[in-house]
Enzyme design. Structure first.
Site, PDB file in Angstrom:
ATOM      1  N   ARG A  49      17.693 -15.161   0.722  1.00 23.80           N
ATOM      2  CA  ARG A  49      17.082 -13.838   0.865  1.00 23.80           C
ATOM      3  C   ARG A  49      15.588 -13.985   1.143  1.00 23.80           C
ATOM      4  NH1 ARG A  49      14.062 -14.121  -2.903  1.00 23.80           N
ATOM      5  NH2 ARG A  49      13.108 -12.143  -2.342  1.00 23.80           N
ATOM      6  N   GLY A  50      14.923 -12.838   1.372  1.00 22.83           N
ATOM      7  CA  GLY A  50      13.500 -12.861   1.730  1.00 22.83           C
ATOM      8  C   GLY A  50      13.399 -12.866   3.254  1.00 22.83           C
ATOM      9  N   ARG A  86      21.941  -8.386   8.076  1.00 20.52           N
ATOM     10  CA  ARG A  86      21.032  -7.511   7.313  1.00 20.52           C
ATOM     11  C   ARG A  86      20.073  -6.881   8.329  1.00 20.52           C
ATOM     12  NH1 ARG A  86      18.268  -9.389   1.841  1.00 20.52           N
ATOM     13  NH2 ARG A  86      18.561  -7.200   1.264  1.00 20.52           N
ATOM     14  N   GLN A 186      15.165  -9.209  -8.529  1.00 20.12           N
ATOM     15  CA  GLN A 186      14.476 -10.369  -7.934  1.00 20.12           C
ATOM     16  C   GLN A 186      13.195 -10.696  -8.702  1.00 20.12           C
ATOM     17  OE1 GLN A 186      15.847  -7.848  -6.228  1.00 20.12           O
ATOM     18  NE2 GLN A 186      16.501  -8.443  -4.187  1.00 20.12           N
ATOM     19  N   ASP A 227       9.085  -6.609   4.814  1.00 22.29           N
ATOM     20  CA  ASP A 227      10.245  -6.983   5.635  1.00 22.29           C
ATOM     21  C   ASP A 227      10.055  -6.598   7.090  1.00 22.29           C
ATOM     22  OD1 ASP A 227      11.296  -6.662   2.716  1.00 22.29           O
ATOM     23  OD2 ASP A 227      12.675  -7.979   3.800  1.00 22.29           O
ATOM     24  N   ASN A 237       9.485  -2.565   2.681  1.00 20.37           N
ATOM     25  CA  ASN A 237       9.610  -3.635   1.679  1.00 20.37           C
ATOM     26  C   ASN A 237      10.620  -3.180   0.621  1.00 20.37           C
ATOM     27  OD1 ASN A 237       8.825  -6.257   0.680  1.00 20.37           O
ATOM     28  ND2 ASN A 237       7.772  -5.216  -0.969  1.00 20.37           N
ATOM     29  N   LYS A 238      10.858  -4.027  -0.334  1.00 19.77           N
ATOM     30  CA  LYS A 238      11.864  -3.787  -1.375  1.00 19.77           C
ATOM     31  C   LYS A 238      11.728  -2.389  -1.981  1.00 19.77           C
ATOM     32  CE  LYS A 238      14.589  -5.807  -2.330  1.00 19.77           C
ATOM     33  NZ  LYS A 238      15.930  -5.517  -1.735  1.00 19.77           N
TER      34      LYS A 238
END
Ligand code: MRU
Length: 337
Positions: A49-50, A86, A186, A227, A237-238
């Protein structure tokens, strides 16, 4: 292909393996990755991930299969499958477009060279971001970070987390508030683990504690990764990043986004055009982990589970990239980073 060794992905002795991040920090579990389907599954389930690392992982499996003689048409089909795994982080789609172009003019051998360069470049970008970012961190700083942006999310030392590590390496006294990052944790599982490993003093908080910390004046800066950054600076982003930015603006806390230029998308005009991944209801209805599955909501409970949100550019103090620090005006004038 030469050996490429990262914290959570390794190509060594002609085999590719991924550190399954779902099990951290409880277990260090490396899994072999032999097929495109393996990598798609690993990306979808966040074993890898990331934003930077999913692009690198996708290239690594293609380069590995290219070396084993997979025909060009199958590699091309693989880029489309991987690209769709994704949607939000631009790195993955961008890497797959590059591989498609390379297949046309250089064939499978070109994919191997591209992947080796991509890996090395990401290590360099992390170092540059860390240098630019650490200069913005004062001594005795209390910093809040969200999600995981460290060496588990990149080939190098990380983006926002790389900045914090560099500030510490320069002898600055830094304390890190780590928001747990619901629903997949996370922050609690990965960033807290990385901070402990790097000797950075840290405290874990619930996501909902952040605004109160800012009101109490106990947060000097916020540092997050991204992201995808649109041409006007709107930043994906998250999930939870937007809420942090709103609180930071209200409390006058500087809010920085660490960004390798590979996460900038100049073809995307603004945040409204960024596709936000929606994930399974089960991630919110309960939790699955090493100890099994615990469900707290009734299974029929309707759930909305966006994995990312958009922070409008005007809430961001600065974007710290490998090429320097950018204001909203600079990003808008340039149409990205
Ligand atoms: O769903 P994840 O864990 O892949 O989300 C990761 C993030 O949102 C990170 O902040 C981002 O990718 C930057 S990582 C250097």
């Amino acid at each position: 292909m030469q050996d490429l060794i990262g914290t959570s992905i390794q190509y060594q002795h002609k085999s590719l393996s991924v550190l399954d991040q779902r099990w951290l920090p409880k277990k260090t579990c490396w899994r072999p990755c032999n097929t495109i389907d393996d990598m798609v599954y690993m990306i979808r389930t966040l074993q890898i991930r990331g934003a930077p690392l999913i692009g690198i992982g996708a290239c690594l499996i293609l380069a590995h299969l290219a070396e084993q003689g997979m025909p060009e048409t199958a590699l091309y089909a693989g880029t489309e499958q991987l690209s769709a795994s994704r949607p939000t982080a631009v790195n993955l789609g961008h890497c797959m477009q590059q591989v498609q172009a390379i297949l046309q003019y250089a064939g499978p051998a070109g994919v191997v060279e591209y992947t080796e360069n991509l890996f090395a470049e990401d290590v360099r970008l992390c170092k540059k971001i860390a240098q630019h970012g650490a200069a913005l961190i004062p001594d005795k700083a209390s910093i809040l970070t969200h999600c995981n942006t460290g060496s588990l999310a990149t080939a190098g030392t990380g983006t926002a987390m790389g900045v914090i590590r560099e500030a510490k390496a320069q002898g600055k006294d830094v304390h890190l508030w780590i928001s747990e990052t619901r629903p997949l944790l996370q922050g609690a599982r990965l960033t807290a683990w990385e901070a402990a490993g790097a000797g950075i003093p840290h405290t874990l908080i619930c996501d909902s504690t952040a605004a109160m910390l800012m009101a109490q004046g106990r947060t000097d800066q916020i540092w997050v990764g991204c992201d995808r950054v649109a041409a006007n600076g709107d930043t994906a982003n998250k999930i939870g990043t937007y809420a942090l930015a709103v609180s930071a603006a209200y409390h006058n806390v500087p809010f920085y986004v660490a960004i390798p230029h590979t996460s900038s998308d100049s073809t995307c005009p603004d945040g409204k055009h960024i596709q936000i991944e929606e994930r399974d209801a089960a991630e919110v209805q309960g939790v699955s982990g090493h100890a099994g599955t615990v469900t707290w909501a009734a299974p029929q409970t309707p759930v909305y589970n966006p994995a990312f949100d958009i922070t409008p550019a005007e809430l961001i103090t600065g974007w710290v990239s490998d090429s320097g620090v950018y204001t909203q005006q600079q990003i808008t004038e340039q149409g990205g980073i």
